[in-house]
Design an enzyme around this catalytic site. Sequence first.
Site, PDB file in Angstrom:
ATOM      1  N   LYS A 139     -25.390 -16.868  28.117  1.00 35.47           N
ATOM      2  CA  LYS A 139     -25.010 -15.706  27.306  1.00 35.47           C
ATOM      3  C   LYS A 139     -23.965 -14.923  28.101  1.00 35.47           C
ATOM      4  CE  LYS A 139     -29.578 -15.149  25.245  1.00 35.47           C
ATOM      5  NZ  LYS A 139     -30.800 -14.332  25.241  1.00 35.47           N
ATOM      6  N   GLU A 153     -38.050 -22.324  26.628  1.00 34.78           N
ATOM      7  CA  GLU A 153     -37.106 -21.349  27.191  1.00 34.78           C
ATOM      8  C   GLU A 153     -37.863 -20.209  27.860  1.00 34.78           C
ATOM      9  OE1 GLU A 153     -34.287 -20.124  24.215  1.00 34.78           O
ATOM     10  OE2 GLU A 153     -33.506 -18.498  25.434  1.00 34.78           O
ATOM     11  N   ASN A 207     -39.464 -15.630  26.313  1.00 32.34           N
ATOM     12  CA  ASN A 207     -38.931 -14.397  26.925  1.00 32.34           C
ATOM     13  C   ASN A 207     -39.818 -13.923  28.075  1.00 32.34           C
ATOM     14  OD1 ASN A 207     -37.854 -13.927  23.764  1.00 32.34           O
ATOM     15  ND2 ASN A 207     -36.374 -13.503  25.366  1.00 32.34           N
ATOM     16  N   SER A 237     -32.857 -18.768  15.708  1.00 31.81           N
ATOM     17  CA  SER A 237     -34.023 -18.252  16.429  1.00 31.81           C
ATOM     18  C   SER A 237     -34.937 -17.550  15.425  1.00 31.81           C
ATOM     19  CB  SER A 237     -33.570 -17.253  17.501  1.00 31.81           C
ATOM     20  OG  SER A 237     -34.686 -16.728  18.181  1.00 31.81           O
ATOM     21  N   ASP A 260     -33.056 -18.523  30.693  1.00 32.11           N
ATOM     22  CA  ASP A 260     -32.220 -17.551  29.991  1.00 32.11           C
ATOM     23  C   ASP A 260     -32.134 -16.303  30.875  1.00 32.11           C
ATOM     24  OD1 ASP A 260     -32.501 -15.978  26.647  1.00 32.11           O
ATOM     25  OD2 ASP A 260     -31.367 -15.414  28.414  1.00 32.11           O
ATOM     26  N   LYS A 314     -35.633 -22.691  16.708  1.00 32.25           N
ATOM     27  CA  LYS A 314     -36.239 -22.129  17.922  1.00 32.25           C
ATOM     28  C   LYS A 314     -37.278 -21.118  17.480  1.00 32.25           C
ATOM     29  CE  LYS A 314     -34.515 -18.623  21.096  1.00 32.25           C
ATOM     30  NZ  LYS A 314     -33.425 -18.285  22.064  1.00 32.25           N
ATOM     31  N   LYS A 343     -39.884 -18.137  18.575  1.00 32.20           N
ATOM     32  CA  LYS A 343     -40.349 -17.193  19.581  1.00 32.20           C
ATOM     33  C   LYS A 343     -41.845 -17.395  19.748  1.00 32.20           C
ATOM     34  CE  LYS A 343     -36.665 -14.848  20.575  1.00 32.20           C
ATOM     35  NZ  LYS A 343     -36.103 -14.869  21.936  1.00 32.20           N
ATOM     36  N   ASP A 369     -39.140 -20.184  22.744  1.00 35.57           N
ATOM     37  CA  ASP A 369     -38.633 -19.181  23.685  1.00 35.57           C
ATOM     38  C   ASP A 369     -39.702 -18.123  23.891  1.00 35.57           C
ATOM     39  OD1 ASP A 369     -35.647 -17.022  23.799  1.00 35.57           O
ATOM     40  OD2 ASP A 369     -37.281 -17.379  25.218  1.00 35.57           O
TER      41      ASP A 369
HETATM   42  C1  LIG Z   1     -31.797 -14.698  19.261  1.00 31.01           C
HETATM   43  C2  LIG Z   1     -32.675 -14.562  20.443  1.00 31.01           C
HETATM   44  O1  LIG Z   1     -33.747 -15.078  20.492  1.00 31.01           O
HETATM   45  N1  LIG Z   1     -32.201 -13.792  21.436  1.00 31.01           N
HETATM   46  C3  LIG Z   1     -32.738 -13.517  22.738  1.00 31.01           C
HETATM   47  C4  LIG Z   1     -33.886 -12.558  22.703  1.00 31.01           C
HETATM   48  C5  LIG Z   1     -33.703 -11.303  21.966  1.00 31.01           C
HETATM   49  C6  LIG Z   1     -34.831 -10.796  21.392  1.00 31.01           C
HETATM   50  C7  LIG Z   1     -34.797  -9.629  20.696  1.00 31.01           C
HETATM   51  C8  LIG Z   1     -33.633  -8.916  20.547  1.00 31.01           C
HETATM   52  C9  LIG Z   1     -33.618  -7.705  19.833  1.00 31.01           C
HETATM   53  C10 LIG Z   1     -32.448  -6.997  19.715  1.00 31.01           C
HETATM   54  C11 LIG Z   1     -31.298  -7.501  20.290  1.00 31.01           C
HETATM   55  C12 LIG Z   1     -31.303  -8.697  20.992  1.00 31.01           C
HETATM   56  C13 LIG Z   1     -32.483  -9.416  21.133  1.00 31.01           C
HETATM   57  C14 LIG Z   1     -32.521 -10.621  21.847  1.00 31.01           C
HETATM   58  C15 LIG Z   1     -33.168 -14.765  23.507  1.00 31.01           C
HETATM   59  O2  LIG Z   1     -32.625 -15.831  23.337  1.00 31.01           O
HETATM   60  O3  LIG Z   1     -34.036 -14.610  24.370  1.00 31.01           O
HETATM   61 MG   LIG Z   2     -34.077 -16.509  25.287  1.00 30.44          MG
END
Ligand SMILES: CC(=O)N[C@@H](Cc1ccc2ccccc2c1)C(=O)O
Ligand SMILES: [Mg+2]
Length: 366
Positions: A261, A212, A189, A133, A237, A159, A161, A187
């Site tokens: 997750k 995502e 979010n 990511s 997610d 991936k 963001k 992704d």
């Molecule tokens: C790897 C990835 O993209 N993780 C999460 C989002 C995310 C983003 C920021 C974070 C900051 C601190 C701890 C966990 C975090 C998880 C996701 O898939 O949506």
């Molecule tokens: Mg995600």
Amino acid sequence: MTIEAIEIRKVALPLKEPFRASVGVFCARDVLLVRVVTSDAEGWGECVALPEPRYSAEYVDGAADLLRRFLVPALPPSVDAHGVAPALAPFRGHPMAKAALETAVLDAQLRARGDSLGRYLGAARQRVACGVSVGIMGSVPELLDAVAGYLAQGYVRIKLKIEPGWDIEPVRAVRERFGDDLMLQVDANGAYTPADARHLAGLDAFELALIEQPLAPGDLLGHARLSRRLATPICLDESIESAAQAAAAISLGAAAIVNVKPGRVGGYLEARRIHDLCQAHGVAVWCGDMLESGIGRAANLALAALPGFTLPADTCAAERYFATDVTEPLDYADGHLTVPTGPGIGAAPVKEVLDELTLASEWLGV
Ligand SMILES: CC(=O)N[C@@H](Cc1ccc2ccccc2c1)C(=O)O
Ligand SMILES: [Mg+2]
């Protein structure tokens, strides 16, 4: 197996570089570890909540308070892993705090009988294909350099963001620089709204494997409508916090793919239920990453090795995020991580490192 003591530890893992997503910029990863000491063995679990309630409603200090005041006092002393969720059910929500406690009990239970989490869950592979990511960057050239670096390390999928203002252009640049064969996904979010549908359809030009969580976690209907406007498959997610929510998302047509997750859904037992449900409906699942320490990372690999996990995981080598980790490094090579085969989750903190990185430790009466 009788629980004798439970410890919660807040541990600071410094990030090698800031990690930026639409939910915020993070320079350190404070994690909450739960240790369960029993008559036969001790087990560890990791709470994946962020320091602030920006990814979901949970946050580290809130999870610690919940464990201290409600969850640990509710555990019967002679509970096994399947008894944890029912014992905690009277308290609504908080899947991440609950998952940490259930995992620590499961780890202790499996260690006591010399069984690995992979075998217990039904792992079908010894190694897991890893994607990575990539955070939102300051410029497209910086992004392209970062992606080149991860591909050189062997990661099999990228991936990105995204958020409004950082989406079409960086995705186009990565596709143009690294070609059509690169497995590429994004992704958000939950950073977009249904009014962005036409804009998001612009991503269809780049043959992405998935988009995502484009919309807010609670908007299953919005994702179902959006899925009829996009050629790119929608992966959920944050929206999926239980097998029941996965079933609702599938029946509404809101998710073609699910990012599983264990921390977000309340633990590895519920994660396996979601895997089984999605497999029954032909919905692909893959294992997400919450910047866990080696404790959560090792356990996630056991799950990611299940047969229905057909897409590369976000579970990458901890070195991608941290210069120091509380466990020994996992075995990473050629874009794959080896599933731990030791008892339980197959990893445990290295005492000296754990003590050095611990911000707070608290023994909770059982
Ligand atoms: C790897 C990835 O993209 N993780 C999460 C989002 C995310 C983003 C920021 C974070 C900051 C601190 C701890 C966990 C975090 C998880 C996701 O898939 O949506
Ligand atoms: Mg995600």
